[in-house]
Design an enzyme around this catalytic site. Structure first.
Site, mmCIF file in Angstrom:
data_model
loop_
_atom_site.group_PDB
_atom_site.id
_atom_site.type_symbol
_atom_site.label_atom_id
_atom_site.label_comp_id
_atom_site.label_asym_id
_atom_site.label_seq_id
_atom_site.Cartn_x
_atom_site.Cartn_y
_atom_site.Cartn_z
ATOM 1 N N ARG A 193 -7.293 -1.555 11.594
ATOM 2 C CA ARG A 193 -5.645 -1.058 11.066
ATOM 3 C C ARG A 193 -6.033 0.236 10.128
ATOM 4 O O ARG A 193 -7.570 0.363 10.216
ATOM 5 C CB ARG A 193 -5.458 -2.473 10.215
ATOM 6 N N GLN A 204 4.221 0.670 2.406
ATOM 7 C CA GLN A 204 4.682 -0.848 2.306
ATOM 8 C C GLN A 204 5.606 -1.317 2.434
ATOM 9 O O GLN A 204 5.696 -1.773 1.170
ATOM 10 C CB GLN A 204 3.305 -1.227 2.572
ATOM 11 N N ASP A 222 0.521 -1.207 -0.058
ATOM 12 C CA ASP A 222 -0.349 0.186 -0.437
ATOM 13 C C ASP A 222 0.637 1.270 0.391
ATOM 14 O O ASP A 222 1.918 1.696 0.927
ATOM 15 C CB ASP A 222 -0.862 0.185 1.102
HETATM 16 C C1 FRU Z 1 -4.037 -3.799 2.567
HETATM 17 C C2 FRU Z 1 -3.601 -4.395 4.035
HETATM 18 C C3 FRU Z 1 -3.661 -3.060 5.166
HETATM 19 C C4 FRU Z 1 -2.565 -3.056 5.911
HETATM 20 C C5 FRU Z 1 -1.658 -3.462 5.220
HETATM 21 C C6 FRU Z 1 -0.248 -4.736 5.765
HETATM 22 O O1 FRU Z 1 -3.363 -3.765 1.499
HETATM 23 O O2 FRU Z 1 -4.176 -5.407 3.981
HETATM 24 O O3 FRU Z 1 -5.257 -3.140 5.885
HETATM 25 O O4 FRU Z 1 -2.449 -2.652 6.925
HETATM 26 O O5 FRU Z 1 -2.211 -4.284 3.575
HETATM 27 O O6 FRU Z 1 0.509 -4.710 4.657
#
Ligand code: FRU
Length: 483
Positions: free
Chosen positions: A150, A47, A31
């Site tokens: 989250r 991420q 993300d």
């Molecule tokens: C979405 C997700 C989020 C989480 C992240 C973990 O793709 O699952 O909900 O915070 O990726 O990498």
């Protein structure tokens, strides 16, 4: 532009790594996070697993840009702290600047909590809060046995700060939870902002878990974007949105709508930039298996930035940012013409794996058109975008859970468009990425991995009758990375 020009991929090499989309130097990316425009600079966090092309030990990578086109990699923003509330990973979240102080709100795992870090003025250095986690878990009744809670998204309205969180109700649907704070430290739970109903299939099935909520004002209304997930099915991962009104306590939503029909964009994040534009970037998931991703050494690409606006019918209009035009090379502009079934391909002199195409097409008897991209001369390789004028759909020739799950929705979004009216297609090809914008209303992004070095052709075909090509422009696109 022509095959001979040298703009095509080098013979003998197949390069799937995009040349003008954002991605980290190596490793895994999912993300976008903390997307913000601060002191004239766009900051994009994401991420990231720098150790390999798989999802583990998630960090926040960081890059910045003055124009959303060319990006500069910056030092890692967040790294999991052993023994800390984020020791299992620094998952998704957002950034704000409060009284000149940059702040990141992110998800610490496991369990899933809300954590915070404050940044230096250039957003290069981040210090985690001693008080972390600021919120230690979901309110009672939410999160299920896995404590799903989250992706804090924080914004200010007047003197009040708000946060929305993605969550779910066990055995039921996804949930967006609303919090508020006066000091950005103590957060009060206001209540569920919106709950999904998994029993409802129409107009859009919204899954069983909601991730990455974004809530932002647009043209006097509010838009709530949510990424719908359903692990029971595994393949249900797509973003949707609701246009509605937020009054500080509740949200009155319109119908759920699909934000992207291509099946590979997920977890988009919107920022409002200094000029007031709502700019969206999303993660374009890979379409190849995990072993191939690890072998490549990289996984995940960001979509091109997209500008959102609101149409009179309360649906989003979505356009690629105009800044991308600076990457265009010499245009190839064949004359307007009528294309008949079986006629020579008007784009036979075009070739390449980094292209932008802008086509305006009107059916004059045609029942369908086909646009082939990354096509090999022998026809064995490539991807086809097919628009069906009679049914009013447009799709790639590949299994696609979003379009397949929502045929009626897709047809309804597209149907008013092509019937006797011009269809404008803006198409971006970047090695293994294809993004298509249809009349600013429907976007389809997909991943395609050419199997042959000569898979560089572009072909336009009419079926069932004549197709008026009102305009065609094709540009080779320059790389934003040194290759
Ligand atoms: C979405 C997700 C989020 C989480 C992240 C973990 O793709 O699952 O909900 O915070 O990726 O990498």
């Amino acid at each position: 532009m022509r095959r001979a020009s040298g703009l095509s991929a080098s013979p003998g090499m197949i390069n799937h790594r995009p040349a003008y989309h954002f991605l980290p130097p190596a490793g895994w990316m999912n993300d976008p996070n903390g997307f913000i425009h601060h002191r004239g600079i766009y900051h994009l966090f994401y991420q990231h697993n720098p150790a390999g092309a798989y999802h583990a030990d998630i960090h926040w990578g960081h890059a910045r840009s003055v124009d959303l086109v060319r990006w500069q990699h910056r030092p890692m923003a967040l790294t999991p702290s052993p023994g800390g509330p984020d020791q299992g990973g620094c998952w998704s979240g957002s950034a704000v600047v409060a009284a000149g102080r940059p702040l990141i709100y992110y998800t610490g795992v496991s369990p899933q909590t809300v954590c915070r870090a404050s940044g230096s003025d250039d957003l290069d250095e981040w210090t985690k809060d001693a008080a972390n986690p600021l919120i230690s878990g979901p309110p009672p009744g939410f999160g299920g046995d896995t404590g799903d809670f989250r992706d804090p998204y924080v914004w200010r309205a007047g003197e009040q700060w708000y946060m929305v969180m993605g969550s779910r109700v066990a055995g039921e649907g996804g949930a967006v939870l609303l919090y508020r704070s006066a000091d950005l430290l103590a957060w009060e739970y206001v209540g569920p902002l919106l709950l999904g109903d998994p029993a409802r299939r129409e107009p859009v099935w919204t899954g069983t878990m909601w991730e990455c909520p974004n809530l932002f004002p647009l043209a006097g209304r509010h838009v709530l974007i949510v990424s719908f997930q359903d692990w029971a099915r595994g393949d249900l991962l797509f973003p949707g949105y609701f246009v509605g009104d937020f009054d500080g306590v509740g949200f009155r939503p319109g119908r759920p709508r699909v934000l992207e029909y291509g099946g590979c964009l997920y977890a988009p994040l919107v920022t409002i930039d200094a000029s007031g534009r709502a700019v969206l970037m999303g993660w374009l998931m890979e379409g190849r298996d995990p072993a191939a991703q690890r072998a490549a050494g990289w996984s995940g690409v960001m979509s091109l930035p997209r500008v959102l606006s609101l149409g009179d019918d309360e649906t989003l209009r979505i356009q690629p940012i105009p800044e991308l035009a600076q990457l265009r090379g010499e245009p190839f502009q064949p004359a307007p013409q009528l294309l008949y079934p079986g006629a020579a391909n008007p784009l036979r002199d075009v070739g390449g794996d980094c292209l932008e195409l802008d086509l305006t097409l009107t059916p004059r008897g045609a029942t369908a058109f086909r646009l082939r991209l990354l096509a090999s001369p022998d026809g064995s390789d490539g991807i086809t975008l097919r628009g069906d004028f009679s049914v009013g759909t447009i799709a790639f020739d590949r299994p696609d859970s979003v379009a397949a799950d929502h045929p009626a929705r897709l047809a309804a979004e597209i149907a008013p468009l092509p019937a006797e009216r011009p269809l404008r297609l803006r198409v971006f090809v970047d090695r293994s990425v294809v993004e298509v914008f249809v009349n600013e209303r429907v976007v389809l992004s997909t991943r395609v991995y050419a199997a042959r070095p000569d898979s560089l052709g572009v072909e336009l075909l009419a079926d069932g009758g004549a197709l008026a090509i009102e305009a065609i422009d094709v540009w080779p696109m320059r790389a934003i990375w040194d290759e």
